[in-house]
Motif scaffolding. Structure first.
Motif, PDB file in Angstrom:
ATOM      1  N   THR A  92      -7.510  -3.760  -6.705  1.00 33.21           N
ATOM      2  CA  THR A  92      -7.385  -2.578  -5.849  1.00 33.21           C
ATOM      3  C   THR A  92      -6.248  -1.685  -6.338  1.00 33.21           C
ATOM      4  O   THR A  92      -6.397  -0.468  -6.473  1.00 33.21           O
ATOM      5  CB  THR A  92      -7.093  -2.998  -4.391  1.00 33.21           C
ATOM      6  OG1 THR A  92      -7.935  -4.082  -4.060  1.00 33.21           O
ATOM      7  CG2 THR A  92      -7.309  -1.867  -3.445  1.00 33.21           C
ATOM      8  N   GLU A  93      -5.098  -2.330  -6.622  1.00 32.47           N
ATOM      9  CA  GLU A  93      -3.966  -1.594  -7.168  1.00 32.47           C
ATOM     10  C   GLU A  93      -4.365  -0.893  -8.460  1.00 32.47           C
ATOM     11  O   GLU A  93      -4.054   0.277  -8.678  1.00 32.47           O
ATOM     12  CB  GLU A  93      -2.847  -2.597  -7.491  1.00 32.47           C
ATOM     13  CG  GLU A  93      -1.548  -2.334  -6.783  1.00 32.47           C
ATOM     14  CD  GLU A  93      -0.584  -3.493  -6.999  1.00 32.47           C
ATOM     15  OE1 GLU A  93      -0.177  -3.702  -8.140  1.00 32.47           O
ATOM     16  OE2 GLU A  93      -0.256  -4.184  -6.016  1.00 32.47           O
TER      17      GLU A  93
ATOM     18  N   ARG B 193       2.564   1.704  -3.314  1.00 35.62           N
ATOM     19  CA  ARG B 193       1.559   2.061  -4.303  1.00 35.62           C
ATOM     20  C   ARG B 193       1.363   3.571  -4.311  1.00 35.62           C
ATOM     21  O   ARG B 193       1.355   4.208  -5.362  1.00 35.62           O
ATOM     22  CB  ARG B 193       0.257   1.350  -3.911  1.00 35.62           C
ATOM     23  CG  ARG B 193      -0.837   1.451  -4.896  1.00 35.62           C
ATOM     24  CD  ARG B 193      -1.965   0.533  -4.475  1.00 35.62           C
ATOM     25  NE  ARG B 193      -2.825   1.144  -3.486  1.00 35.62           N
ATOM     26  CZ  ARG B 193      -3.618   0.454  -2.664  1.00 35.62           C
ATOM     27  NH1 ARG B 193      -3.635  -0.861  -2.690  1.00 35.62           N
ATOM     28  NH2 ARG B 193      -4.393   1.081  -1.813  1.00 35.62           N
ATOM     29  N   ILE B 194       1.236   4.103  -3.104  1.00 32.64           N
ATOM     30  CA  ILE B 194       1.035   5.548  -2.987  1.00 32.64           C
ATOM     31  C   ILE B 194       2.253   6.280  -3.516  1.00 32.64           C
ATOM     32  O   ILE B 194       2.149   7.274  -4.235  1.00 32.64           O
ATOM     33  CB  ILE B 194       0.755   5.924  -1.513  1.00 32.64           C
ATOM     34  CG1 ILE B 194      -0.580   5.310  -1.094  1.00 32.64           C
ATOM     35  CG2 ILE B 194       0.754   7.416  -1.319  1.00 32.64           C
ATOM     36  CD1 ILE B 194      -0.829   5.314   0.395  1.00 32.64           C
ATOM     37  N   GLU B 195       3.430   5.736  -3.186  1.00 32.32           N
ATOM     38  CA  GLU B 195       4.649   6.418  -3.618  1.00 32.32           C
ATOM     39  C   GLU B 195       4.825   6.404  -5.129  1.00 32.32           C
ATOM     40  O   GLU B 195       5.263   7.382  -5.720  1.00 32.32           O
ATOM     41  CB  GLU B 195       5.860   5.775  -2.947  1.00 32.32           C
ATOM     42  CG  GLU B 195       6.382   6.664  -1.854  1.00 32.32           C
ATOM     43  CD  GLU B 195       7.581   6.070  -1.196  1.00 32.32           C
ATOM     44  OE1 GLU B 195       8.673   6.191  -1.762  1.00 32.32           O
ATOM     45  OE2 GLU B 195       7.422   5.467  -0.117  1.00 32.32           O
TER      46      GLU B 195
ATOM     47  N   VAL C 243       0.843  -1.201   0.000  1.00 34.94           N
ATOM     48  CA  VAL C 243       0.000   0.000   0.000  1.00 34.94           C
ATOM     49  C   VAL C 243       0.875   1.248   0.000  1.00 34.94           C
ATOM     50  O   VAL C 243       0.649   2.197  -0.752  1.00 34.94           O
ATOM     51  CB  VAL C 243      -0.940  -0.014   1.222  1.00 34.94           C
ATOM     52  CG1 VAL C 243      -1.720   1.286   1.303  1.00 34.94           C
ATOM     53  CG2 VAL C 243      -1.871  -1.203   1.147  1.00 34.94           C
ATOM     54  N   GLN C 244       1.917   1.201   0.821  1.00 32.43           N
ATOM     55  CA  GLN C 244       2.814   2.343   0.944  1.00 32.43           C
ATOM     56  C   GLN C 244       3.511   2.647  -0.397  1.00 32.43           C
ATOM     57  O   GLN C 244       3.558   3.789  -0.839  1.00 32.43           O
ATOM     58  CB  GLN C 244       3.844   1.974   2.009  1.00 32.43           C
ATOM     59  CG  GLN C 244       4.600   3.110   2.596  1.00 32.43           C
ATOM     60  CD  GLN C 244       5.629   2.551   3.568  1.00 32.43           C
ATOM     61  OE1 GLN C 244       5.387   1.548   4.256  1.00 32.43           O
ATOM     62  NE2 GLN C 244       6.789   3.171   3.612  1.00 32.43           N
TER      63      GLN C 244
ATOM     64  N   THR D 239      -6.740   2.123  -7.835  1.00 29.60           N
ATOM     65  CA  THR D 239      -6.171   3.273  -7.153  1.00 29.60           C
ATOM     66  C   THR D 239      -5.093   3.973  -7.969  1.00 29.60           C
ATOM     67  O   THR D 239      -4.906   5.170  -7.837  1.00 29.60           O
ATOM     68  CB  THR D 239      -5.572   2.857  -5.806  1.00 29.60           C
ATOM     69  OG1 THR D 239      -4.725   1.731  -6.027  1.00 29.60           O
ATOM     70  CG2 THR D 239      -6.646   2.477  -4.819  1.00 29.60           C
ATOM     71  N   LEU D 240      -4.386   3.226  -8.804  1.00 32.33           N
ATOM     72  CA  LEU D 240      -3.263   3.843  -9.516  1.00 32.33           C
ATOM     73  C   LEU D 240      -3.661   4.493 -10.830  1.00 32.33           C
ATOM     74  O   LEU D 240      -3.102   5.507 -11.225  1.00 32.33           O
ATOM     75  CB  LEU D 240      -2.193   2.783  -9.814  1.00 32.33           C
ATOM     76  CG  LEU D 240      -1.275   2.405  -8.669  1.00 32.33           C
ATOM     77  CD1 LEU D 240      -0.431   1.207  -9.062  1.00 32.33           C
ATOM     78  CD2 LEU D 240      -0.379   3.568  -8.282  1.00 32.33           C
TER      79      LEU D 240
ATOM     80  N   LYS E  19       2.487   6.304  -7.314  1.00 35.26           N
ATOM     81  CA  LYS E  19       1.528   7.249  -7.878  1.00 35.26           C
ATOM     82  C   LYS E  19       2.046   8.683  -7.759  1.00 35.26           C
ATOM     83  O   LYS E  19       2.020   9.454  -8.716  1.00 35.26           O
ATOM     84  CB  LYS E  19       0.192   7.088  -7.148  1.00 35.26           C
ATOM     85  CG  LYS E  19      -0.912   7.972  -7.648  1.00 35.26           C
ATOM     86  CD  LYS E  19      -1.518   7.444  -8.928  1.00 35.26           C
ATOM     87  CE  LYS E  19      -2.662   8.330  -9.375  1.00 35.26           C
ATOM     88  NZ  LYS E  19      -3.125   7.950 -10.716  1.00 35.26           N
ATOM     89  N   LYS E  20       2.556   9.014  -6.567  1.00 39.38           N
ATOM     90  CA  LYS E  20       3.066  10.368  -6.343  1.00 39.38           C
ATOM     91  C   LYS E  20       4.235  10.676  -7.273  1.00 39.38           C
ATOM     92  O   LYS E  20       4.321  11.747  -7.863  1.00 39.38           O
ATOM     93  CB  LYS E  20       3.548  10.512  -4.898  1.00 39.38           C
ATOM     94  CG  LYS E  20       2.445  10.786  -3.904  1.00 39.38           C
ATOM     95  CD  LYS E  20       3.098  11.095  -2.569  1.00 39.38           C
ATOM     96  CE  LYS E  20       2.087  11.163  -1.455  1.00 39.38           C
ATOM     97  NZ  LYS E  20       2.766  11.006  -0.149  1.00 39.38           N
TER      98      LYS E  20
ATOM     99  N   ARG F  14       3.168  11.198 -10.803  1.00 43.85           N
ATOM    100  CA  ARG F  14       2.553  12.526 -10.929  1.00 43.85           C
ATOM    101  C   ARG F  14       3.627  13.587 -11.041  1.00 43.85           C
ATOM    102  O   ARG F  14       3.580  14.459 -11.890  1.00 43.85           O
ATOM    103  CB  ARG F  14       1.712  12.830  -9.683  1.00 43.85           C
ATOM    104  CG  ARG F  14       0.356  12.223  -9.705  1.00 43.85           C
ATOM    105  CD  ARG F  14      -0.654  13.160 -10.388  1.00 43.85           C
ATOM    106  NE  ARG F  14      -1.839  12.421 -10.803  1.00 43.85           N
ATOM    107  CZ  ARG F  14      -2.778  12.018  -9.960  1.00 43.85           C
ATOM    108  NH1 ARG F  14      -2.692  12.296  -8.679  1.00 43.85           N
ATOM    109  NH2 ARG F  14      -3.805  11.332 -10.414  1.00 43.85           N
TER     110      ARG F  14
END
Lengths: 358, 284
Positions: A196-197, A174-176, A171-172, A200-201, A178-179, A182
Motif C-alpha cells: 500500500t505504501e 506517508r502523506i506528509e 498513513v499520516q 501510494t508513494l 509525499k507532500k 513534491r
C-alpha cells in the motif's frame, strides 16, 4: 536535483550470498522511486549501496554524471532515514540535525538558520531542545526526516521509515512524506515491504525479488499489467486469487471446475489463473460457485472469503477465494453465490516460468 | 499479621547483625585512632571515642614520620590519589579504544586478538610481577609515578565490558554518522563516548577503588619514601612498630587506616547513582 543511474549492479557478500543481481535502473531528477519486495529480496542492500554503506561488487552507480562507486557516503551528498530512526540519543533534536552540517564545516549562523527552516517545515520547532527519548515515535520520525532535509541532499533514501509507527500515524506520515518530496523536488528512493505504501508513494515502483527487478513502472501499470506471477501476487490488497489450472484446448480445468473463454494457451501445461477480488462480481449466471465462510466488514466495502466449488489447491483442500463487494452487498455465511468476471481483467501465468501469458 | 511481623523482625535482625558484623571493625579502628598510644598499649582496642582525635590526625597528616622521618600521610594520600586516578583513567582510555577497534574495525585478527586480551585475565600482575619489574626497570621508570601506573592499565575486564556495550549499540548509529560525514575518530568522540558515559563512570569508580587498594606492585616498585602510597604507609608503620624500641604507635596506624578507606568510600557514596545506572541501564 539529481539523476541516479545504476548499470548492471551486483552485490555478492563474502559468504557467497548473491544479494543483488544485475540491476539496471535510471531515475529521473525529482522522481520518487519505491523498491518493494519481500524481506530478504535485496531491496535494502540496493538502497544501502546507493548510500555508500555497502560496497558494489560489480557494476556502476552514478549520481548525475559522476561515478560514485568509490565515493564516501558523506561526499555522495545523500541523506538517509532509517527504520529505527538512528537518532543520536545523547544529542538534542537541534544537535541531531546540525551534526552533519557541523562536520561539513558550515558556519554557526548558517547551521542555525537551516535547522530552524527544516524544523518549521516538519513542525518540530518546539522540540529543538529536547532529547530523542523525550519524543514520541512520530516526533522521532520527523526529527529523522529533519536530519535528512536539513543537509539539502541530492538524493533522499528511506529505509522502511514508517514500519515502527502505528497504523494511523503511518498513513499520516506517508502523506506528509509525499507532500514534502513534491515540494522539495528531491530525487528519492524509498524501500518498503508494504505494498500500500509502495503504491501510494511511488512515481515509479520497482518490484524486487531474489535480487532482481521483476518489473518496474508506474504503480497502476504494475497493478493492471503485471508481467509475472510474483508481481501480480505482490501488488494489490487483498492479494489476487490464484487458481492452479490446466488448459485442454477449450477449458481451463481445476478439479471438476471448467472455465471457458480462453484461447491460445499451451495445452496440458500447468498454469495459474489470477482473478483480483475487486474484479469478481455476484452474477446468477456466473460460472464460479463460492461457498461463503467469512465476511469482513471494512466500512466502505466488504471482503467475502469462501471456497471455490470444484477447484482444489495443491494440498487437495478447497481453494480459498476472496471477493470485494460494496458496503451494501453483504451475503450471509454458508450461502453459495455465483460469480462472474470480465475476461479482460483475467490474468494467466505459466506456473513454471512465472511469466504472464494473457 | 503476626506471622508477617515475625518475618519482618527476623529479617531485620539478620540484616542488623550483618551490618554490625561488617562495620564493627571499622568503628573500632576509628575509635582507637582517637586515643593516645599509652591507652591503646595498656587497655587494648577502644570502642568509644577518646580525646586525642585532632592530635593524632594532625600528627599523621602533617608531621613527617617513617624510617627516614620524611613521609606524611598527606603526601601518601596524594600518591594514592595519583595512582587511583591514573589507574582508573588509564584503564578506561585503553579499554574503550581497544574495544572500539575490536568491534568497529573488521580487521582479520580482531576475534583472536580479543580472546588473547581476554586470556590475560589468567595472568594477573602477581604472576608476571618479575618480568613487569624487569621491563619497568629497563625503561628507567622505577620509583616514578609513570612506572607505577603504566604496567597496570591494560585491562581485559574493561575491554570486555566495553566490547559488550559497543556490540549492543545499533549499527544504524554508525551508518547515520557516516552519512553525516563523521570519520572514525569523530564517531568515537562525538557519539560512542557520550552514549557510554554512565558505563565509563561505573568502570572509573570500580577501577579507582582497585587502583587505590594496589599493594604488591607499589611495594616492589617504590623504594623512595616520597612515593609511598597510603596502603604501603600503613604497613610501614607496623614495621616500625615491631622493630623500634619506642612505644608502639597503634593510634597512628588506625588513623592511617581510616584515612585510607575514606576516599574510596566517598567516591562510591557520591557516585553511587551513576554507578548503578552504568551497570543496569541499557538505554541507547
Amino acid at each position: 536535483m539529481a539523476e541516479v543511474k545504476l548499470t548492471n549492479v551486483n552485490k555478492v557478500y563474502s559468504n557467497g550470498a548473491h544479494a543483488v543481481r544485475g540491476v539496471n535502473m535510471e531515475i529521473a531528477d525529482g522522481e520518487f522511486i519505491v523498491f518493494v519486495g519481500p524481506s530478504g529480496c535485496g531491496k535494502s542492500t540496493l538502497l544501502r549501496m546507493v548510500a555508500g554503506l555497502e560496497t558494489v561488487t560489480e557494476g556502476d552507480l552514478y549520481i548525475d554524471e559522476n561515478r560514485i562507486n568509490d565515493v564516501s557516503p558523506a561526499e555522495r551528498n545523500v541523506a538517509m532515514v532509517f527504520q529505527n530512526y538512528a537518532l543520536y540519543p545523547h544529542m538534542t533534536v537541534r544537535g541531531n540535525m546540525s551534526y552533519g552540517l557541523k562536520n561539513r564545516g558550515d558556519s554557526k549562523e548558517e547551521i542555525e538558520q537551516k535547522v530552524i527552516a527544516a524544523a518549521k517545515t516538519l513542525h518540530i520547532e518546539d522540540f529543538l531542545d529536547r532529547q530523542p527519548n523525550q519524543l514520541s515515535g512520530g516526533q522521532r520520525q520527523r526529527v529523522a526526516m529533519g536530519r535528512a532535509i536539513v543537509r539539502n541532499p541530492k538524493v533522499f533514501l528511506f529505509d522502511e521509515p514508517l514500519s515502527n509507527l502505528d497504523a494511523k500515524l503511518r498513513v499520516q506520515m506517508r502523506i506528509e512524506i509525499k507532500k514534502l518530496q513534491r515540494k522539495m523536488g528531491v530525487t528519492s528512493i524509498y524501500v518498503t515491504h508494504d505494498q500500500t505504501e509502495a503504491m501510494t508513494l511511488a512515481d515509479r515502483l520497482a518490484v524486487i525479488n531474489n535480487g532482481q527487478i521483476e518489473q518496474m513502472g508506474k504503480p497502476i501499470e504494475l497493478y493492471k499489467d503485471p508481467k509475472t506471477l510474483f508481481v501480480a501476487s505482490f501488488i494489490g490488497s487483498p492479494q489476487v486469487n490464484l487458481i492452479s489450472v490446466r488448459y485442454d484446448g477449450k477449458f481451463l480445468k481445476s478439479g471438476s471446475l471448467e472455465i471457458d473463454g480462453f484461447e491460445g494457451l499451451p495445452i496440458a501445461e500447468e498454469l495459474v489463473l489470477g482473478l483480483r477480488p475487486e474484479h469478481l462480481r455476484i452474477d446468477d449466471q456466473g460460472k464460479l460457485a463460492m461457498k461463503i465462510d467469512l465476511v469482513e466488514q471494512h466500512g466502505a466495502d466488504n471482503l467475502v472469503y469462501g471456497s471455490l466449488e470444484g477447484a482444489k489447491n495443491e494440498d487437495g483442500d478447497d481453494l480459498e477465494l476472496c471477493l470485494r463487494l460494496n458496503q451494501g452487498q453483504e451475503p450471509s455465511i454458508g450461502e453459495t453465490i455465483n460469480l462472474s468476471y470480465d475476461h479482460s481483467n483475467a490474468l494467466v501465468f505459466s506456473k513454471e516460468t512465472g511469466k504472464r501469458l494473457i | 499479621m503476626l506471622k508477617l511481623s515475625w518475618h519482618a523482625i527476623s529479617g531485620h535482625l539478620i540484616l542488623i547483625l550483618g551490618a554490625i558484623f561488617m562495620t564493627a571493625p571499622v568503628w573500632v579502628a576509628f575509635m582507637s585512632s582517637t586515643h593516645s598510644a599509652e591507652t591503646l598499649f595498656r587497655e587494648g582496642l577502644q570502642a568509644w571515642p577518646g580525646g586525642h582525635f585532632f592530635e593524632n590526625y594532625n600528627e599523621v597528616l602533617f608531621v613527617e614520620g617513617g624510617v627516614m622521618k620524611r613521609v606524611t600521610a598527606s603526601m601518601m594520600l596524594w600518591n594514592s590519589l595519583l595512582l587511583g586516578i591514573g589507574f582508573a583513567i588509564g584503564k578506561v582510555v585503553i579499554s574503550t579504544l581497544a574495544a572500539y577497534a575490536i568491534v568497529y574495525f573488521r580487521f582479520r585478527l580482531a576475534a583472536p586478538l580479543f580472546w588473547i586480551i581476554f586470556m590475560t585475565l589468567l595472568l594477573p600482575l602477581e604472576v608476571r610481577i618479575i618480568p613487569s619489574y624487569e621491563v619497568v626497570a629497563g625503561m628507567g621508570l622505577l620509583d616514578t609515578h609513570t612506572g607505577l601506573i603504566l604496567p597496570l592499565i591494560a585491562s581485559a575486564t574493561g575491554t570486555f565490558y566495553f566490547r559488550q556495550f559497543y556490540k549492543s549499540v545499533p549499527e544504524e548509529l554508525l551508518e547515520a554518522a557516516r552519512l553525516d560525514g563523521a570519520n572514525a575518530w569523530q564517531f568515537f568522540i562525538d557519539i560512542l563516548v557520550p552514549i557510554s558515559k554512565t558505563m565509563i563512570a561505573a568502570i572509573l569508580i570500580i577501577m579507582f577503588v582497585v587502583g587505590w587498594n594496589q599493594y604488591l606492585w607499589p611495594l616492589i616498585m617504590t623504594t623512595n619514601e616520597d612515593n609511598y602510597t597510603l596502603v604501603i604507609g600503613i604497613k610501614q608503620i607496623y614495621q616500625v612498630l615491631s622493630e623500634g624500641g619506642e612505644l608502639p604507635q597503634f593510634q597512628k596506624a588506625y588513623a592511617l587506616t581510616i584515612l585510607a578507606t575514606l576516599p574510596p568510600v566517598l567516591v562510591v557514596l557520591v557516585f553511587q547513582s551513576w554507578f548503578v545506572k552504568g551497570l543496569v541501564e541499557s538505554e541507547k
